[in-house]
Design an enzyme around this catalytic site. Structure first.
Site, mmCIF file in Angstrom:
data_model
loop_
_atom_site.group_PDB
_atom_site.id
_atom_site.type_symbol
_atom_site.label_atom_id
_atom_site.label_comp_id
_atom_site.label_asym_id
_atom_site.label_seq_id
_atom_site.Cartn_x
_atom_site.Cartn_y
_atom_site.Cartn_z
ATOM 1 C CD GLU A 1 6.618 7.156 -13.412
ATOM 2 O OE1 GLU A 1 6.881 8.359 -13.489
ATOM 3 O OE2 GLU A 1 5.848 6.670 -12.574
ATOM 4 N NE ARG B 1 3.428 -0.006 -13.066
ATOM 5 C CZ ARG B 1 3.032 0.808 -12.089
ATOM 6 N NH1 ARG B 1 2.664 0.327 -10.920
ATOM 7 N NH2 ARG B 1 3.005 2.111 -12.284
ATOM 8 C CB SER C 1 0.450 7.565 -6.781
ATOM 9 O OG SER C 1 0.825 6.325 -6.218
ATOM 10 C CG ASP D 1 4.361 2.848 -15.566
ATOM 11 O OD1 ASP D 1 4.124 1.628 -15.469
ATOM 12 O OD2 ASP D 1 4.238 3.642 -14.619
ATOM 13 C CD GLU E 1 3.369 7.506 -4.229
ATOM 14 O OE1 GLU E 1 2.940 6.515 -4.829
ATOM 15 O OE2 GLU E 1 4.523 7.954 -4.374
ATOM 16 N N GLY F 1 2.491 -0.449 -6.684
ATOM 17 C CA GLY F 1 1.358 -0.793 -5.835
ATOM 18 C C GLY F 1 1.051 -2.285 -5.821
ATOM 19 C CE1 TYR G 1 -2.830 3.062 -6.538
ATOM 20 C CE2 TYR G 1 -2.516 5.411 -6.901
ATOM 21 C CZ TYR G 1 -2.007 4.132 -6.811
ATOM 22 O OH TYR G 1 -0.670 3.920 -6.997
ATOM 23 C CG ASN H 1 6.515 3.075 -11.060
ATOM 24 O OD1 ASN H 1 6.255 4.116 -10.505
ATOM 25 N ND2 ASN H 1 6.222 2.859 -12.344
#
Length: 316
Positions: free
Chosen positions: A277, A262, A157, A264, A25, A283, A223, A279
């Site tokens: 999951e 974060r 990602s 999800d 990443e 990002g 992205y 994070n």
């Protein structure tokens, strides 16, 4: 910038914004880190770029840095190893500690924790590279009774991920995922809406709903694609918004995450939420979700960057 702002920023000391690194990443990290560095500089913070792919960590000490903002995504930055090294160097750092980082990065262990606490998560199996039987794919497909998401255990990602609908696709996806990790998570595919909830200072920011014409919210959708849509406010009912926030905070706490991050989710057609999951270094690019949620909550990017820096503790 007035004198009070400058004095306020000086309390942070000399700050290393760590980004780049050598994980899969790296490119995303370079964009995230540069955005945060620029924001901190605009806020008067004495901040500098530090790429661990180019500099030894001991240089943080020799160059007299006071604390570190971690903007490294993936292995070597988000998995607890860097956090442990910084603790040995006695340098405060942003975000989650060693345990929270390691558990959140490991999709298998975090799923097991969610399961053990009764938190909603999709059904799953784990396959090990050393014991995987290619002939088992047909049996695995039947056991799930539908599409499967294949995920390397410790990549972010959506790298190495694939949605599969038959045993031939499953074998190919597992073999590809083994290029990234010796352990692969097979997860029941949930048909429905994808949401994400950002965590900042022990609170949940407004949820975001993502929509993509691609098969799932993969690396390109995150992205590169211009066709991905983001809805913030998400359009969730007040009840769903509360459930998302409550579950996000529970999941964050379950894996010992802290500071910012974060969580999800998928929400199926019946309104059932499933935690995907956590994070711990999400990002911070122009297309990233945490800045979007922070903006909806009334925060500028500069305020968000300072809040992330505050999670290191020295500026509080």
């Amino acid at each position: 910038m007035n004198s009070n702002t400058l004095i306020n920023a000086q309390r942070y000391g000399k700050v290393a914004v760590m980004f780049g690194g050598s994980s899969a990443e790296r490119e995303v990290s370079l964009r995230s880190g540069q955005a945060v560095l620029d924001a901190l500089l605009r806020g008067g913070v004495n901040a500098y770029k530090f790429d661990p792919a180019e500099h030894a960590l001991i240089e943080l000490v020799s160059q007299n840095f006071d604390q570190v903002v971690i903007m490294l995504h993936g292995r070597g930055g988000e998995d607890g190893s860097l956090q442990g090294a910084l603790e040995q160097l006695k340098l405060p750092y942003s975000g989650s500690g060693v345990l929270g980082s390691a558990l959140s990065m490991d999709k298998v262990r975090s799923k097991q924790i969610f399961d053990s606490l009764g938190l909603p998560t999709a059904s799953y199996q784990v396959v090990e590279k050393s014991r995987f039987d290619a002939g088992s794919c047909e049996v695995i497909m039947r056991s799930f009774g539908g599409a499967i998401m294949v995920k390397p255990a410790q990549e972010g990602s959506s790298i190495g991920m694939a949605k599969v609908n038959n045993s031939t696709q499953l074998l190919s996806a597992i073999e590809d995922a083994f290029n990234y990790d010796n352990q692969v998570l097979l997860e029941q595919y949930i048909e429905g809406d994808e949401y994400t909830v950002s965590i900042l200072n022990d609170g949940a920011l407004p949820s975001i709903r993502m929509s993509t014409p691609r098969e799932f919210y993969d690396y390109e959708a995150k992205y590169q694609s211009d066709s991905t849509e983001y809805f913030c406010p998400s359009g969730a009912s007040s009840e769903l918004e509360k459930n998302l926030a409550d579950l996000a905070l529970q999941a964050f706490d379950a894996v010992a995450a802290s500071g910012w991050g974060r969580v999800d989710f998928m929400c199926d057609k019946q309104g059932q939420l499933y935690i995907l999951e956590v994070n711990t270094v999400p990002g911070m690019t122009a297309k990233s979700l945490v800045p979007m949620a922070a903006k909806q909550a009334g925060m500028s990017f500069e305020q968000l960057a300072l809040a992330v820096l505050d999670s290191a503790g020295l500026g509080k």
